[in-house]
Design an enzyme around this catalytic site. Structure first.
Site, mmCIF file in Angstrom:
data_model
loop_
_atom_site.group_PDB
_atom_site.id
_atom_site.type_symbol
_atom_site.label_atom_id
_atom_site.label_comp_id
_atom_site.label_asym_id
_atom_site.label_seq_id
_atom_site.Cartn_x
_atom_site.Cartn_y
_atom_site.Cartn_z
ATOM 1 N N HIS A 1 0.839 -1.205 0.000
ATOM 2 C CA HIS A 1 0.000 0.000 0.000
ATOM 3 C C HIS A 1 0.869 1.247 0.000
ATOM 4 O O HIS A 1 1.792 1.370 0.800
ATOM 5 C CB HIS A 1 -0.927 -0.001 1.223
ATOM 6 C CG HIS A 1 -2.089 -0.927 1.072
ATOM 7 N ND1 HIS A 1 -3.241 -0.800 1.801
ATOM 8 C CD2 HIS A 1 -2.271 -2.012 0.271
ATOM 9 C CE1 HIS A 1 -4.092 -1.746 1.459
ATOM 10 N NE2 HIS A 1 -3.525 -2.495 0.529
ATOM 11 N N TYR B 1 -9.757 4.729 7.345
ATOM 12 C CA TYR B 1 -9.951 4.989 8.776
ATOM 13 C C TYR B 1 -11.082 6.012 8.888
ATOM 14 O O TYR B 1 -10.981 7.089 8.319
ATOM 15 C CB TYR B 1 -8.692 5.570 9.407
ATOM 16 C CG TYR B 1 -7.521 4.621 9.534
ATOM 17 C CD1 TYR B 1 -6.677 4.380 8.455
ATOM 18 C CD2 TYR B 1 -7.253 3.979 10.733
ATOM 19 C CE1 TYR B 1 -5.598 3.521 8.569
ATOM 20 C CE2 TYR B 1 -6.181 3.111 10.866
ATOM 21 C CZ TYR B 1 -5.360 2.888 9.780
ATOM 22 O OH TYR B 1 -4.287 2.024 9.897
ATOM 23 N N PRO C 1 -4.384 -0.677 18.763
ATOM 24 C CA PRO C 1 -4.108 -1.133 17.388
ATOM 25 C C PRO C 1 -4.320 -0.087 16.296
ATOM 26 O O PRO C 1 -4.051 -0.364 15.132
ATOM 27 C CB PRO C 1 -5.095 -2.289 17.223
ATOM 28 C CG PRO C 1 -6.210 -1.975 18.157
ATOM 29 C CD PRO C 1 -5.560 -1.300 19.337
ATOM 30 N N LYS D 1 1.025 -0.722 15.265
ATOM 31 C CA LYS D 1 2.438 -0.704 15.648
ATOM 32 C C LYS D 1 2.886 -1.926 16.445
ATOM 33 O O LYS D 1 4.086 -2.147 16.617
ATOM 34 C CB LYS D 1 2.743 0.568 16.453
ATOM 35 C CG LYS D 1 2.663 1.833 15.626
ATOM 36 C CD LYS D 1 3.674 1.818 14.498
ATOM 37 C CE LYS D 1 3.558 3.001 13.584
ATOM 38 N NZ LYS D 1 4.113 2.719 12.251
ATOM 39 N N TYR E 1 3.575 6.336 10.166
ATOM 40 C CA TYR E 1 2.781 5.178 9.740
ATOM 41 C C TYR E 1 3.654 4.131 9.029
ATOM 42 O O TYR E 1 3.562 2.947 9.310
ATOM 43 C CB TYR E 1 1.654 5.642 8.818
ATOM 44 C CG TYR E 1 0.554 4.624 8.603
ATOM 45 C CD1 TYR E 1 0.586 3.768 7.509
ATOM 46 C CD2 TYR E 1 -0.520 4.533 9.468
ATOM 47 C CE1 TYR E 1 -0.426 2.843 7.291
ATOM 48 C CE2 TYR E 1 -1.534 3.617 9.269
ATOM 49 C CZ TYR E 1 -1.490 2.760 8.177
ATOM 50 O OH TYR E 1 -2.492 1.849 7.968
#
Ligand code: APR
Ligand code: PHB
Length: 392
Positions: free
Chosen positions: A72, A201, A292, A296, A384
């Site tokens: 991604h 998200y 979550p 990580k 990220y």
């Protein structure tokens, strides 16, 4: 029994450490309380940072990851019914993340270890640790009803949050930092294609939602729920209805399919410091838990054992404890940054009971700023995909 490094736990931390030590010729034994099947079926998250992918490739256990992992280069933050793309790779000099279930990582690592013929014991539960302040610590364990002791030079406590390694330490030896969040996540696995080729998200009035996947045919979907939610109150139809409402007017609508797994996960931030206690080195969930939201957990476990392996290998090749002495400080620097990022993502994307209209507007304004500013997007993107590794 005798070895150089006794590893308690065959999760990602223990298995990765074993591979790193094998490659350098450091002898180790992995003791795992549960069966191989249990370890390979346990559903967890599934997002790998660039650095974790590089480590798996370096260890030659990245073939299936390369074939089946989904690379991604971006993700979407969705609020007030609009999706905003964060171009991760454009903002981080080409770094990306890979969607590949933690379960698959564990399967690959176990298969490689068994193929190497090196020592891994399933259904071998560690009972207690002894002599942590001596040059010959030991792990007493029970395997197939028979008790034995593994004597070693060092012990790697990779036995997760509920393991015996941290629990066996005196309270005075540890400083505990923690925060429990007033909500949890309902997570489902479904035989349905993902609603988007990138993760979404969602911050919604009704609560957070996350649309992720395991393959082009299997979706992994999460919903914010009450902290003490009973999954029995969530028949599949209710879950799909809630996912549809939080995603809102989206083209395409969320595809439905058979739900093959569902559970509720609590949300917690936890750090136990220091991560070294004499001959015992804690790594992964045994030392820290992150909510979550930033994915990580697995990546921090990999980063810990990358540091621990280098320090142990330096001890055996240079007979110098110098890097071992730096292990805890080096790992905690990264742990706290990942804690901050995971807390930030959680705070920005979830609804907090009783939040005031002002606080709600603050949350939406932060999302508006982050998704509208190159600097804001870069901050999110670089955390990220994974911050650079700390040097030992
Ligand atoms: N003896 C032997 N093994 C044990 C014992 C014990 N007394 N107690 C626990 N274990 C094993 C567990 O059965 C489990 O397989 O230790 C392993 C710990 O693995 P994880 O919990 O996966 O922890 P870790 O390897 O640190 O990986 C962290 O897992 O929970 C996710 O989100 C988290 O992704 C992160 C990753
Ligand atoms: C997952 O795919 O399980 C996943 C991905 C990203 C997250 C959390 C979980 O932030």
């Amino acid at each position: 029994m005798r070895t150089q490094v006794g590893i308690v736990g065959a999760g990602p931390a223990g298995l990765l450490l074993a591979h790193l030590l094998d490659r350098a010729g450091v002898d180790c034994v992995v003791l795992e309380a549960r069966s191989r099947a249990y370890c390979e079926e346990r559903q967890r998250a599934g997002l790998l940072e660039q650095g974790t992918v590089d480590l798996l490739n370096e260890l030659n256990v990245g073939d299936r990851l390369a074939r089946e992992g989904l690379v991604h280069h971006g993700l979407a933050l969705r609020f007030e019914g609009v999706s905003h793309r964060i171009p991760l790779s454009d903002l981080t000099g080409g770094k990306s993340v890979v969607i590949y279930g933690q379960t698959e990582v564990v399967k690959d690592l176990i298969a490689a270890r068994l193929a190497s013929g090196r020592d891994i014991r399933f259904e071998a539960e560690a009972l207690a640790l002894e002599g942590l302040d001596t040059a010959a610590p030991g792990i007493s364990f029970r395997e197939h009803g028979r008790e034995d002791t593994l004597t070693c030079d060092f012990i790697a406590g990779c036995d997760g949050f509920h393991g015996i390694c941290r629990a066996g330490l005196s309270q005075s030896a540890l400083t505990i930092y923690e925060r429990d969040y007033p909500f949890g996540w309902i997570g489902i696995l479904s035989d349905s294609p993902p609603v988007s080729h990138e993760l979404i998200y969602v911050n919604h009035d009704r609560g957070f939602a996350l649309f992720t996947m395991r393959s082009p045919h299997v979706s992994r979907l999460y919903l914010q729920c009450d902290v003490d939610e009973d999954i029995a109150n969530w028949p599949d139809a209710r879950i799909w209805e809630e996912l549809r409402r939080r995603l809102g007017d989206h083209d395409p609508p969320v595809p439905q399919g058979a739900v093959t797994q569902k559970n509720v996960t609590p949300m917690r931030s936890f750090v136990a410091a220091p991560m070294r206690h004499g001959a015992l080195f804690l790594a992964g969930d045994a030392a820290h838990i992150v909510p979550p939201t930033g994915a990580k957990g697995l990546n921090l476990a990999a980063a810990d054992v990358r540091v621990l392996a280098r320090a142990l290998i330096a001890f055996y090749t240079e007979r110098s404890p110098r890097l071992l002495d730096r292990y805890s400080d080096v790992c905690l620097k990264r742990v706290w940054k990942a804690q901050r990022f995971s807390w930030w993502m959680t705070s920005m994307l979830h609804r907090f009971h009783g939040d005031t209209p002002f606080e709600r507007r603050m949350q939406l304004a932060e999302l508006d700023y982050i998704t509208g500013s190159p600097a804001g997007m870069t901050t999110l993107a670089e955390n990220y995909v994974g911050l650079p590794f700390e040097d030992l």
